[in-house]
Each structure stands twice: as structure tokens, then as C-alpha cells.
Design a protein around this motif. Structure first.
Motif, PDB file in Angstrom:
ATOM      1  N   CYS A 355      46.585 -14.923   5.999  1.00 31.39           N
ATOM      2  CA  CYS A 355      46.770 -16.275   5.450  1.00 31.39           C
ATOM      3  C   CYS A 355      45.796 -17.251   6.108  1.00 31.39           C
ATOM      4  CB  CYS A 355      48.205 -16.748   5.662  1.00 31.39           C
ATOM      5  SG  CYS A 355      49.403 -16.049   4.497  1.00 31.39           S
ATOM      6  N   ASN A 356      45.648 -17.136   7.421  1.00 36.31           N
ATOM      7  CA  ASN A 356      44.717 -18.010   8.151  1.00 36.31           C
ATOM      8  C   ASN A 356      43.274 -17.767   7.731  1.00 36.31           C
ATOM      9  OD1 ASN A 356      46.701 -19.317   9.645  1.00 36.31           O
ATOM     10  ND2 ASN A 356      46.666 -17.785  11.273  1.00 36.31           N
ATOM     11  N   LYS A 357      42.982 -16.535   7.357  1.00 36.55           N
ATOM     12  CA  LYS A 357      41.631 -16.192   6.888  1.00 36.55           C
ATOM     13  C   LYS A 357      41.407 -16.686   5.464  1.00 36.55           C
ATOM     14  CE  LYS A 357      38.560 -12.222   6.229  1.00 36.55           C
ATOM     15  NZ  LYS A 357      38.498 -10.744   6.102  1.00 36.55           N
ATOM     16  N   GLY A 358      42.505 -16.966   4.757  1.00 35.05           N
ATOM     17  CA  GLY A 358      42.392 -17.387   3.360  1.00 35.05           C
ATOM     18  C   GLY A 358      42.434 -16.234   2.390  1.00 35.05           C
ATOM     19  N   ASP A 359      42.723 -15.034   2.900  1.00 37.78           N
ATOM     20  CA  ASP A 359      42.817 -13.843   2.041  1.00 37.78           C
ATOM     21  C   ASP A 359      44.267 -13.658   1.611  1.00 37.78           C
ATOM     22  OD1 ASP A 359      42.662 -11.415   0.772  1.00 37.78           O
ATOM     23  OD2 ASP A 359      41.536 -10.404   2.364  1.00 37.78           O
ATOM     24  N   LEU A 360      44.681 -14.433   0.624  1.00 37.85           N
ATOM     25  CA  LEU A 360      46.076 -14.383   0.184  1.00 37.85           C
ATOM     26  C   LEU A 360      46.409 -13.082  -0.522  1.00 37.85           C
ATOM     27  CD1 LEU A 360      46.829 -18.013  -1.057  1.00 37.85           C
ATOM     28  CD2 LEU A 360      47.138 -17.011   1.174  1.00 37.85           C
ATOM     29  N   GLU A 361      45.417 -12.485  -1.157  1.00 38.37           N
ATOM     30  CA  GLU A 361      45.656 -11.214  -1.855  1.00 38.37           C
ATOM     31  C   GLU A 361      46.133 -10.148  -0.876  1.00 38.37           C
ATOM     32  OE1 GLU A 361      43.309  -7.948  -4.657  1.00 38.37           O
ATOM     33  OE2 GLU A 361      42.321  -9.847  -4.137  1.00 38.37           O
ATOM     34  N   LYS A 362      45.449 -10.047   0.259  1.00 36.52           N
ATOM     35  CA  LYS A 362      45.824  -9.067   1.283  1.00 36.52           C
ATOM     36  C   LYS A 362      47.178  -9.429   1.902  1.00 36.52           C
ATOM     37  CE  LYS A 362      44.534  -5.522   3.961  1.00 36.52           C
ATOM     38  NZ  LYS A 362      44.257  -4.189   3.424  1.00 36.52           N
ATOM     39  N   ALA A 363      47.405 -10.718   2.115  1.00 28.60           N
ATOM     40  CA  ALA A 363      48.679 -11.164   2.696  1.00 28.60           C
ATOM     41  C   ALA A 363      49.843 -10.779   1.797  1.00 28.60           C
ATOM     42  CB  ALA A 363      48.647 -12.681   2.906  1.00 28.60           C
ATOM     43  N   PHE A 364      49.692 -10.992   0.499  1.00 27.01           N
ATOM     44  CA  PHE A 364      50.765 -10.644  -0.439  1.00 27.01           C
ATOM     45  C   PHE A 364      50.920  -9.133  -0.585  1.00 27.01           C
ATOM     46  CE2 PHE A 364      50.779 -15.085  -1.699  1.00 27.01           C
ATOM     47  CZ  PHE A 364      52.112 -15.287  -2.027  1.00 27.01           C
ATOM     48  N   CYS A 365      49.831  -8.387  -0.372  1.00 27.03           N
ATOM     49  CA  CYS A 365      49.931  -6.915  -0.394  1.00 27.03           C
ATOM     50  C   CYS A 365      50.855  -6.425   0.715  1.00 27.03           C
ATOM     51  CB  CYS A 365      48.545  -6.291  -0.227  1.00 27.03           C
ATOM     52  SG  CYS A 365      47.589  -6.267  -1.753  1.00 27.03           S
ATOM     53  N   TYR A 366      50.713  -7.030   1.889  1.00 23.90           N
ATOM     54  CA  TYR A 366      51.593  -6.646   3.001  1.00 23.90           C
ATOM     55  C   TYR A 366      53.039  -7.048   2.714  1.00 23.90           C
ATOM     56  CZ  TYR A 366      47.929  -5.033   6.143  1.00 23.90           C
ATOM     57  OH  TYR A 366      46.911  -4.301   6.725  1.00 23.90           O
ATOM     58  N   ARG A 367      53.214  -8.178   2.053  1.00 25.88           N
ATOM     59  CA  ARG A 367      54.583  -8.583   1.679  1.00 25.88           C
ATOM     60  C   ARG A 367      55.191  -7.552   0.723  1.00 25.88           C
ATOM     61  NH1 ARG A 367      56.891 -12.269  -2.192  1.00 25.88           N
ATOM     62  NH2 ARG A 367      55.408 -11.243  -3.584  1.00 25.88           N
ATOM     63  N   ASP A 368      54.402  -7.095  -0.248  1.00 26.50           N
ATOM     64  CA  ASP A 368      54.888  -6.105  -1.222  1.00 26.50           C
ATOM     65  C   ASP A 368      55.179  -4.775  -0.545  1.00 26.50           C
ATOM     66  OD1 ASP A 368      54.575  -8.043  -3.147  1.00 26.50           O
ATOM     67  OD2 ASP A 368      52.606  -7.323  -3.820  1.00 26.50           O
ATOM     68  N   GLU A 369      54.333  -4.407   0.424  1.00 27.08           N
ATOM     69  CA  GLU A 369      54.543  -3.153   1.158  1.00 27.08           C
ATOM     70  C   GLU A 369      55.851  -3.203   1.950  1.00 27.08           C
ATOM     71  OE1 GLU A 369      52.576  -0.874   4.905  1.00 27.08           O
ATOM     72  OE2 GLU A 369      51.145  -1.577   3.391  1.00 27.08           O
ATOM     73  N   MET A 370      56.132  -4.341   2.525  1.00 27.32           N
ATOM     74  CA  MET A 370      57.404  -4.520   3.244  1.00 27.32           C
ATOM     75  C   MET A 370      58.579  -4.164   2.348  1.00 27.32           C
ATOM     76  SD  MET A 370      57.122  -8.198   5.191  1.00 27.32           S
ATOM     77  CE  MET A 370      58.700  -8.149   6.022  1.00 27.32           C
ATOM     78  N   VAL A 371      58.551  -4.744   1.166  1.00 28.17           N
ATOM     79  CA  VAL A 371      59.655  -4.552   0.219  1.00 28.17           C
ATOM     80  C   VAL A 371      59.770  -3.086  -0.177  1.00 28.17           C
ATOM     81  CG1 VAL A 371      60.551  -5.185  -2.059  1.00 28.17           C
ATOM     82  CG2 VAL A 371      59.452  -6.918  -0.624  1.00 28.17           C
ATOM     83  N   GLU A 372      58.617  -2.452  -0.440  1.00 32.32           N
ATOM     84  CA  GLU A 372      58.606  -1.038  -0.841  1.00 32.32           C
ATOM     85  C   GLU A 372      59.187  -0.143   0.248  1.00 32.32           C
ATOM     86  OE1 GLU A 372      54.597  -0.078  -1.842  1.00 32.32           O
ATOM     87  OE2 GLU A 372      54.532  -1.505  -3.525  1.00 32.32           O
ATOM     88  N   ARG A 373      58.949  -0.492   1.515  1.00 34.22           N
ATOM     89  CA  ARG A 373      59.446   0.322   2.636  1.00 34.22           C
ATOM     90  C   ARG A 373      60.873  -0.045   3.026  1.00 34.22           C
ATOM     91  NH1 ARG A 373      55.242   2.953   5.690  1.00 34.22           N
ATOM     92  NH2 ARG A 373      56.626   2.966   7.488  1.00 34.22           N
ATOM     93  N   GLY A 374      61.485  -0.941   2.276  1.00 34.33           N
ATOM     94  CA  GLY A 374      62.873  -1.319   2.555  1.00 34.33           C
ATOM     95  C   GLY A 374      63.036  -2.292   3.698  1.00 34.33           C
ATOM     96  N   ILE A 375      61.923  -2.928   4.080  1.00 31.47           N
ATOM     97  CA  ILE A 375      61.980  -3.942   5.139  1.00 31.47           C
ATOM     98  C   ILE A 375      62.033  -5.302   4.461  1.00 31.47           C
ATOM     99  CG2 ILE A 375      60.799  -4.935   7.136  1.00 31.47           C
ATOM    100  CD1 ILE A 375      59.399  -2.166   7.437  1.00 31.47           C
ATOM    101  N   LEU A 376      63.142  -5.976   4.598  1.00 33.78           N
ATOM    102  CA  LEU A 376      63.332  -7.236   3.888  1.00 33.78           C
ATOM    103  C   LEU A 376      62.450  -8.333   4.476  1.00 33.78           C
ATOM    104  CD1 LEU A 376      67.218  -7.278   3.461  1.00 33.78           C
ATOM    105  CD2 LEU A 376      65.508  -6.790   1.703  1.00 33.78           C
ATOM    106  N   PRO A 377      61.712  -9.033   3.624  1.00 39.79           N
ATOM    107  CA  PRO A 377      60.952 -10.195   4.124  1.00 39.79           C
ATOM    108  C   PRO A 377      61.909 -11.222   4.720  1.00 39.79           C
ATOM    109  CG  PRO A 377      60.287  -9.622   1.878  1.00 39.79           C
ATOM    110  CD  PRO A 377      61.528  -8.832   2.180  1.00 39.79           C
ATOM    111  N   THR A 378      61.497 -11.851   5.780  1.00 32.71           N
ATOM    112  CA  THR A 378      62.328 -12.856   6.437  1.00 32.71           C
ATOM    113  C   THR A 378      61.934 -14.252   5.947  1.00 32.71           C
ATOM    114  OG1 THR A 378      60.782 -13.111   8.273  1.00 32.71           O
ATOM    115  CG2 THR A 378      62.464 -11.404   8.493  1.00 32.71           C
ATOM    116  N   VAL A 379      62.684 -15.241   6.380  1.00 35.03           N
ATOM    117  CA  VAL A 379      62.328 -16.623   6.053  1.00 35.03           C
ATOM    118  C   VAL A 379      60.936 -16.932   6.601  1.00 35.03           C
ATOM    119  CG1 VAL A 379      62.910 -19.053   6.436  1.00 35.03           C
ATOM    120  CG2 VAL A 379      64.720 -17.415   5.952  1.00 35.03           C
TER     121      VAL A 379
END
Length: 647
Positions: A355-379
Motif C-alpha cells: 500500500c505504501n508503495k502504491g501497488d494496490l493490486e498486489k496488496a489486494f492479492c494478499y488480502r484475497d490469499e488470506m481469505v482463501e487460506r481461511g485467515i480472516l482479514p482483521t479490522v
């Protein structure tokens, strides 16, 4: 009919009282002896004892004991106001072999109403329970009630301990732990020394509680003093003790000594564990020294201790702080290959980095990976992403993400609302920013100084300075501590609106509140003066900055250079440029643009072109503003030539 309602003060005519049998559903529960000088009561009275009867009756410990053992809690609760400390103490003493019942009894008669002696006896009896939690809770209640000093509580616990024949130090150990958990560590330390005076040795776990609390409170020197005392008393340190002290060294920034401490503990026969090494690795990474952390990782592996998820999370965090995101991602993949499960914190670290780098695509990819692995995104996950979307001015996507927070059953926190309010404030949306402020209040989330700074900012940007001033006064009346950032935002608003008088009155208010101005404060005021063509006053502010020990920055000098250039005082502008160079500041694009613009307006195109060559030689790329100034300058020269020819 309830048993406690039919028990009354049985009045006996003979000197020797007869037993009174309490009947409940046809069963005899207990026999009690009640003595009084009153006349016998009627059957109606026995069902509902009068207040006077309750007050005059003398209830024996035997009655209360039998009531406790037969769970007649309503009766005990009813008689509670009539039970004197002596009777309660007798009952507690007789229940010491059944601490569960003693605890229930203490609760029923309202523990907080007992005197200090009786409380300490109840605590001593409760300490016989398998779990220390109830005793800790009673101790915390007693310490926080301020019924007596910790010294008095210690002494009364010592009396109760002796009366009950308790041979262990558990009461004092738990008292110290209670003090530590309440952040009253100095009182805990006082108890430590009182134990020492009595010839009692605190458990190592108790010492660790004090050391750990000192560590959390950043009182590292106090931790070393206690550790030295433990050494004198020959209290053998555990692995947990050593890990705390290594953490103390890390907090002090003594990373080499922390590594050396591992050798010290090994010489004493204590083997370091993964926590020991993780503590040092985390310290190196948090200071941006990832290579040092890698060396510790190698030493850890050489001892046969495998890294865990926390080890890798620290290294990934360190790499992200150094903006080495590709290496962080590679380490993250290696971590997963080893079968280690990343936590939400690890994912959030990577998301934050991208996010700090401005690469939102990669940031959201990690968010999606979290969900796929059953790790709930936090606040926190959502906070990072929403903030990044606001920076990119992607308001619609930010709104969708905020809705998703609620859909996932997560509760937005103070940080979430501050991000939303700040985001809409920067976009100039006053209505939306204040609607989130109102929502915060509705949900019982208190706005912070950051919240109010954002609201003042948006009002200022919309030239609604009266409302901004009113909000500032409201904040002050609420007792919220204002800081230099909030003052700077308000000063900037008044300067931008040409109200320099109000801006300087705010600066005086800063002095009254002991809020020291910074370079931003002075730069804002200088810009306000220059905007009105009062460059000399701006120059005086620069000199005042220096007198107050505040270092000017590029903005300070560029403000003056721009002010002089607009006024056509190019000698003064160049003098400020030279001053800037003399203290080690290299001119920026803004510096050159201001000077080029000034020279072009003064029809000194040759000097402007010389500056253009100089900036290019220094690796500064001209922008549209640079070339526009030069073109306008050439136009001025051509116009001047035409005027001369026609004349």
C-alpha cells in the motif's frame, strides 16, 4: 415456602435454649441455637421476620456454617447486615478446608463491605483453591479499594497465613502479581522487599512478574536493579527470566550485549529457546537492521532451533520497512514452503508495504490469499486498504470496502473512523467527514485529536474559518490536549484566508499552552506574509526560527526565494539561495522555478538560461512551469525589442 423466610429468632423461656428445626419441603436441614430475651414470635412472624427481630437477634457461627453447607444463600444474604467481623472470621476459619464454600460465603455477604482483617482472612482461605484466579481477583479488589495500604494488606495477610498454618509464600506471591497486573509495580516491589525482611524467598514466577511489568513500562533500569537483587538472594533464573532480560537489553538498543547474554545463560545451564532468538531478531528488524537479524537466524539454526512463524514475520516486517518488498515476498513464500502458517499480522505487514508503495493490486492479492487460506482479514487489514484507496482518491472503492467490514461482522474501530474522516476531509467533503464523526459518537467511539484535526482541516479548506474556530474552542473546552499539528492546520486556514492577525494570535496561544511551534508553523506564517507581499516580515520569521533553535528546511528558503522573485528583488532572492547552500541544502525544482520566473519577469533571460543549465547539470528535470516561465520571458524580450524598434 422458602427456608430463609421461616427461620426466625426462636424465643425460649427456659435458660437452656431448645433446638429449632428448620423445615423445608418436609426435610430437616439443620438445628440452630438462637438466644434472645424477647418473647416467642407467632407463626406469621416466623414466616417473615421483622427488621427489629433481625437486628436484635444474636446469630451463632453454627447457624451460618450450617446455612453455608446447605446452600441457604438467601438467608445469609438477608442476615448479612447483622454479621459482625468476629462472626464472619470464625465462619471463614471453619470453612478453610472447603475454600469453594468460603468464597461463595464471602461473595454472598458482599466482600467489599468487609474490614481489612476479614478480607485478608477470606483471601487466605481462597488461596487454597486450585486456581489462583479467584484469589487474584479478591486481592485486586482490596488493593484498588484503597481500604488500606499495600503494606497493611501484606501484614494482615501474614497474620491470616499464620492463623491458617499456610507454609507456602503463595499469598505474598499473588499479592505481588496483583500489583503488577494493576500496573502498581512499585507496591509489588515493596512487597518483594517485605518478603525478604521476613526471610521468605519469592518464587521465580513472582520475580518474573515484576521484571516483565518493568519491561512493559520501559523502566529498564529498575529491572536491572531487581535482577541484581535476585542474584544476591540466589533466586535461580528461569528461561523466562533470561528472555525478559534479553528483551530489556533490546529495548535499551544494546543488541550486541543481548546476543552475548545468550552465552551467559548457557554458562548457567539454561538453554535458549526460539523466544530468546526471536526477541533479538525482532529487535534488529524493528531498527532496520535485517542483515544483523539474518546472522542471529543463522546462529539459531546452528543450535538446532528452527525458526517459527514469528521469526519470519519479524524478518518480513524488517524487509518491508527497508522497502525491500520483493525480498519480503520471497521470504513469505519460503515460510509457507516450510509449512509455517502465516498469521493475519504477517499478511497485514505485506499489505501495508505494498500500500505504501502504491501497488494496490498486489496488496489486494494478499488480502484475497488470506481469505482463501481461511485467515480472516482483521479490522487493521481493512484500515490499511481503505487508507490506500483514499490516497489514490478511489472514493467509491473505499466506500465498498467499508461496507464489507460490516458484512464480515467486524466492528470499525477508532482508527477506521479517523481514516474515513481524514480521507473525506482531504477530498473537501465536509458533509461526509462530519457524518462519520456523528456515527462515531452514536457507536460510543470517542473522537480523538486526530479526528478533530481532520475536521478543522476540511473546514479550513472550505474557508469556513468561523466554524473551524468554534470547533477548536469546543475541543479545548472538552479538555482534549491540542498539539502542534492541530494548531498548524488552523493557522494555515487563517493564513490562506488572509487573516494574519488571527494566525499570530493562535501562535501566542501555543506559547500559553506550552505547545512549541515547529518549522511547519513558521513556514505557514512566512507563506502567509509572502502571499501579501510582506517578504521582509517573512524574513524576520526565518531569523526567529533560528533563534528558537528550529532548523529551516527547503520550504522555508523556497518561500522567501519565491517571495523576493515575485517582487522582482532578485539580489535578495539569490542571497537566500546562497544562504541555503551554505547550510548544506541543495536547491530544488521549486527553487530554480522561482528564480527562473523572477529573472524572466525582469527581462534577464540570459541568467534564467544559465539557471536552467545549472539545474539540468545537477540532475533536476525541468517541468512545464520551468519552460512556461522561459517562454513568457522570451515573449517579454521580443515585446521589448518591438517597442524599441517602433520608437
Amino acid at each position: 415456602m422458602k427456608a430463609h423466610k421461616i427461620l426466625s429468632s426462636q424465643i425460649l423461656k427456659k435458660k437452656k435454649p431448645k433446638p429449632v428445626v428448620l423445615i423445608h419441603h418436609g426435610h430437616s436441614l439443620f438445628s440452630a441455637l438462637l438466644s434472645s430475651t424477647s418473647q416467642p414470635i407467632t407463626s406469621d412472624q416466623s414466616q417473615s421476620p421483622s427488621p427489629n427481630a433481625c437486628q436484635t437477634s444474636q446469630i451463632s457461627p453454627a447457624v451460618i456454617l450450617e446455612s453455608v453447607r446447605s446452600s441457604q444463600w438467601h438467608f445469609i444474604e438477608h442476615q448479612s447486615p447483622n454479621l459482625d467481623p468476629s462472626l464472619i472470621s470464625t465462619v471463614l476459619f471453619n470453612l478453610h478446608k472447603t475454600p469453594e464454600l468460603a468464597l461463595q460465603f464471602a461473595s454472598c455477604i458482599e466482600f467489599h463491605r468487609l474490614d481489612i482483617k476479614t478480607r485478608c482472612l477470606a483471601i487466605a482461605v481462597a488461596s487454597r483453591l486450585p486456581s489462583p484466579k479467584p484469589t487474584l481477583q479478591l486481592l485486586k479488589q482490596t488493593v484498588s479499594s484503597d481500604i488500606a495500604s499495600v503494606t497493611v494488606i501484606f501484614d494482615e495477610l501474614a497474620v491470616a497465613r499464620e492463623r491458617l498454618g499456610i507454609s507456602t509464600t503463595i499469598l505474598f506471591d499473588l499479592l505481588i502479581r496483583a500489583c503488577c497486573e494493576m500496573k502498581r509495580v512499585d507496591e509489588g516491589l515493596q512487597c518483594f522487599y517485605m518478603m525478604k525482611e521476613k526471610g521468605l524467598i519469592p518464587k521465580i514466577e513472582t520475580c518474573n512478574d515484576i521484571l516483565s511489568t518493568f519491561l512493559k513500562l520501559n523502566r529498564t533500569e529498575s529491572a536491572w536493579v531487581l535482577y541484581a537483587e535476585m542474584f544476591k538472594m540466589r533466586i535461580k533464573s528461569s528461561i523466562y527470566t533470561f528472555n525478559i532480560m534479553i528483551n530489556v537489553l533490546c529495548k535499551e538498543g544494546k543488541l550486541k550485549k543481548a546476543k552475548d547474554f545468550i552465552g551467559f545463560m548457557e554458562n548457567l545451564g539454561v538453554k535458549p529457546n526460539v523466544v530468546t532468538y526471536n526477541t533479538i531478531i525482532h529487535a534488529y528488524c524493528s531498527r532496520g537492521r535485517v542483515e544483523g537479524a539474518r546472522l542471529v537466524l543463522n546462529a539459531m539454526r546452528s543450535k538446532g532451533i528452527g525458526p517459527d512463524s514469528y521469526t519470519y514475520s519479524s524478518l518480513i516486517s524488517g524487509l518491508c520497512k527497508e522497502k525491500r518488498l520483493e525480498e519480503a515476498s520471497e521470504m513469505f513464500e519460503k515460510m509457507k514452503e516450510m509449512g509455517l502458517v502465516p498469521s493475519a499480522v504477517t499478511y497485514n505487514t505485506l499489505i501495508d508495504g505494498y500500500c505504501n508503495k502504491g501497488d494496490l493490486e498486489k496488496a489486494f492479492c494478499y488480502r484475497d490469499e488470506m481469505v482463501e487460506r481461511g485467515i480472516l482479514p482483521t479490522v487493521s487489514t481493512y484500515n490499511l486498504l481503505v487508507h490506500a484507496l483514499f490516497i489514490e482518491c478511489k472514493m467509491g472503492e473505499a466506500d465498498d470496502l467499508v461496507k464489507e467490514i460490516g458484512e464480515r461482522g467486524l466492528v470499525p474501530d477508532q482508527i477506521t473512523y479517523n481514516i474515513l474522516i481524514n480521507g473525506y476531509a482531504r477530498c473537501g467533503n465536509v458533509k461526509k467527514a462530519f457524518s462519520f464523526h456523528d456515527e462515531m459518537l452514536t457507536k460510543g467511539i470517542q473522537p480523538t485529536r486526530v479526528t478533530y484535526t481532520s475536521l478543522i482541516y476540511v473546514l479550513s479548506k472550505r474557508n469556513r474559518m468561523k466554524e473551524a474556530d468554534d470547533l477548536f474552542e469546543k475541543i479545548m473546552s472538552k479538555g482534549i490536549t491540542v498539539d502542534v499539528v492541530m494548531f498548524n492546520v488552523l493557522i494555515d486556514g487563517h493564513c490562506a484566508n488572509g487573516n494574519m492577525e488571527r494566525a499570530f494570535s493562535l501562535m501566542k496561544e501555543m506559547d500559553k499552552l506550552n505547545v512549541p511551534p515547529d518549522d511547519v508553523t513558521y513556514n505557514t506564517l512566512m507563506q502567509g506574509h509572502c502571499r501579501e507581499g510582506r517578504v521582509e516580515e517573512a524574513r524576520q520569521l526565518l531569523d526567529e526560527m533560528k533563534r528558537r533553535g528550529i532548523k529551516p528546511d527547503h520550504i522555508s528558503f523556497n518561500t522567501l526565494i519565491s517571495g523576493y522573485s515575485k517582487r522582482g528583488d532578485m539580489k535578495d532572492a539569490m542571497r537566500v539561495r546562497d544562504e541555503m547552500l551554505s547550510i548544506g541544502f541543495n536547491p530544488t525544482l521549486l527553487t530554480y522555478n522561482a528564480l527562473i520566473q523572477g529573472f524572466c519577469k525582469n527581462w534577464e533571460g540570459d541568467l534564467a538560461e544559465d539557471l536552467l543549465k545549472e539545474m539540468i547539470s545537477k540532475g533536476i528535470t525541468p517541468d512545464d512551469s520551468t519552460y512556461l516561465s522561459l517562454i513568457e520571458g522570451m515573449g517579454n524580450i521580443d515585446h521589448s525589442v518591438e517597442s524599441c524598434n517602433s520608437s
